[in-house]
Design a protein around this motif. Structure first.
Motif, PDB file in Angstrom:
ATOM      1  N   LEU A  12       0.823  -1.307  -0.191  1.00 10.70           N
ATOM      2  CA  LEU A  12      -0.040  -0.132  -0.089  1.00 10.70           C
ATOM      3  C   LEU A  12       0.782   1.264  -0.163  1.00 10.70           C
ATOM      4  CD1 LEU A  12      -2.583  -0.880   2.718  1.00 10.70           C
ATOM      5  CD2 LEU A  12      -2.754  -1.133   0.106  1.00 10.70           C
ATOM      6  N   THR A  13       0.202   2.426  -0.332  1.00  9.76           N
ATOM      7  CA  THR A  13       1.287   3.668  -0.264  1.00  9.76           C
ATOM      8  C   THR A  13       1.104   4.048   1.172  1.00  9.76           C
ATOM      9  OG1 THR A  13      -0.919   5.169  -0.456  1.00  9.76           O
ATOM     10  CG2 THR A  13       0.171   4.313  -2.414  1.00  9.76           C
ATOM     11  N   GLU A  15      -0.046   6.820   2.324  1.00 10.37           N
ATOM     12  CA  GLU A  15      -1.155   7.435   2.547  1.00 10.37           C
ATOM     13  C   GLU A  15      -2.293   6.385   2.993  1.00 10.37           C
ATOM     14  OE1 GLU A  15       1.165   9.992   0.634  1.00 10.37           O
ATOM     15  OE2 GLU A  15       0.480   8.054  -0.013  1.00 10.37           O
ATOM     16  N   GLU A  16      -2.412   5.354   2.155  1.00 11.86           N
ATOM     17  CA  GLU A  16      -3.188   4.175   2.535  1.00 11.86           C
ATOM     18  C   GLU A  16      -2.959   3.630   3.652  1.00 11.86           C
ATOM     19  OE1 GLU A  16      -4.329   2.590  -2.167  1.00 11.86           O
ATOM     20  OE2 GLU A  16      -2.136   2.166  -1.233  1.00 11.86           O
ATOM     21  N   TYR A  17      -1.784   3.480   4.340  1.00 11.57           N
ATOM     22  CA  TYR A  17      -1.467   2.671   5.572  1.00 11.57           C
ATOM     23  C   TYR A  17      -1.869   3.830   6.592  1.00 11.57           C
ATOM     24  CZ  TYR A  17       1.492  -0.872   3.848  1.00 11.57           C
ATOM     25  OH  TYR A  17       1.788  -2.172   3.214  1.00 11.57           O
ATOM     26  N   GLU A  19      -4.349   5.914   6.509  1.00 10.55           N
ATOM     27  CA  GLU A  19      -5.671   5.774   6.661  1.00 10.55           C
ATOM     28  C   GLU A  19      -6.400   4.713   7.418  1.00 10.55           C
ATOM     29  OE1 GLU A  19      -9.370   7.270   6.261  1.00 10.55           O
ATOM     30  OE2 GLU A  19      -7.698   8.283   5.351  1.00 10.55           O
ATOM     31  N   VAL A  20      -5.644   3.471   7.387  1.00 11.11           N
ATOM     32  CA  VAL A  20      -5.795   2.305   8.208  1.00 11.11           C
ATOM     33  C   VAL A  20      -5.678   2.689   9.828  1.00 11.11           C
ATOM     34  CG1 VAL A  20      -5.080  -0.048   8.902  1.00 11.11           C
ATOM     35  CG2 VAL A  20      -5.081   0.642   6.493  1.00 11.11           C
ATOM     36  N   LYS A  22      -6.015   5.910  11.046  1.00 14.38           N
ATOM     37  CA  LYS A  22      -7.135   6.913  11.158  1.00 14.38           C
ATOM     38  C   LYS A  22      -8.311   6.029  11.477  1.00 14.38           C
ATOM     39  CE  LYS A  22      -5.022  10.964   8.972  1.00 14.38           C
ATOM     40  NZ  LYS A  22      -5.100  12.009   7.899  1.00 14.38           N
ATOM     41  N   GLU A  23      -8.645   4.911  10.463  1.00 13.38           N
ATOM     42  CA  GLU A  23      -9.814   4.280  10.798  1.00 13.38           C
ATOM     43  C   GLU A  23     -10.210   3.530  11.987  1.00 13.38           C
ATOM     44  OE1 GLU A  23      -9.828   1.608   7.154  1.00 13.38           O
ATOM     45  OE2 GLU A  23     -10.235   3.258   5.986  1.00 13.38           O
ATOM     46  N   ARG A  55      -5.873  -6.163  10.239  1.00  7.29           N
ATOM     47  CA  ARG A  55      -5.053  -4.922  10.048  1.00  7.29           C
ATOM     48  C   ARG A  55      -3.636  -5.097  10.491  1.00  7.29           C
ATOM     49  NH1 ARG A  55      -9.738  -0.377  11.854  1.00  7.29           N
ATOM     50  NH2 ARG A  55     -11.380  -1.111  10.465  1.00  7.29           N
TER      51      ARG A  55
END
Length: 201
Positions: A12-13, A15-17, A19-20, A22-23, A55
């Motif tokens: 993943l990028t 930014e995608e990591y 987001e994980v 943050k979620e 995750r």
């Protein structure tokens, strides 16, 4: 920072990591007392994301992918933040996982754990700010005569300024400001600091 030569791309990028994280509500805002003794307005509580096995596996696989060609035989991390990271990265690499603990303030291998001379060891951690705990684990690896092949962390909140002199990798780099107590603007405002981590200073 020493880069890993010919390392594969992360699944993943960054930014995608992020987001994980943050979620999972792992990025906290407030006034925090860090393990280093410094203060900060943000804190990355990796336990919030690692509580979800899928995750945790996703993050660990991304980290492990950077070290697959380095002949890692054992993954080791400091208690308590590095325990789950070491276990999941070791699982992704198909090797064993160990963790160190403090005994009378000194980082050691306990519980009958041992490392063989020349064993190739990857040191991992959940978050680094100054890298103090990782350096303590590296000292343990050296004491056993083993070979530290690299350092992997989920979150480097130093912005990439911490260098262990080894190939190293992080899933996410954050440049979060940390203040000495006497320079902390939040202290100046009279906002109480809380310690969200697990280690006693």
């Amino acid at each position: 920072m020493a880069n890993i030569p010919n390392a594969p791309k992360m699944p993943l990028t960054p930014e995608e990591y992020l987001e994980v994280f943050k979620e999972s509500k792992a990025l906290l805002e407030g006034h925090f007392l860090l393990t280093s003794g410094k203060h900060s307005a943000q804190y990355m509580q990796c336990a919030q994301v690692l509580q979800y096995p899928e995750r945790a596996a996703l993050l660990a696989e991304g980290l492990a992918s950077q070290f697959k060609e380095m002949g890692v035989e054992t993954v080791i991390g400091p208690a308590t933040g590095g325990i789950l990271v070491a276990h999941e990265v070791a699982k992704a690499l198909g090797v064993r996982a160990l963790f160190t603990e403090r005994e009378n303030g000194i980082m050691r291998l306990r519980r009958g754990f041992a490392i063989s001379p020349q064993e190739r060891v990857l040191v991992v951690e959940d978050v680094i700010t100054t890298g103090g705990s990782v350096r303590e684990v590296l000292n343990v690896v050296q004491e056993f005569g083993a070979v530290a092949v690299g350092v992997g962390v989920l979150v480097d909140r130093s912005g990439g300024t911490v260098d262990f002199g080894l190939p190293q990798c992080s899933i996410i780099q954050l440049n979060i400001k940390a203040f000495e107590v006497q320079d902390c603007p939040l202290c100046a405002q009279g906002i109480p600091a809380i310690k969200p981590g697990s280690r006693k200073i």
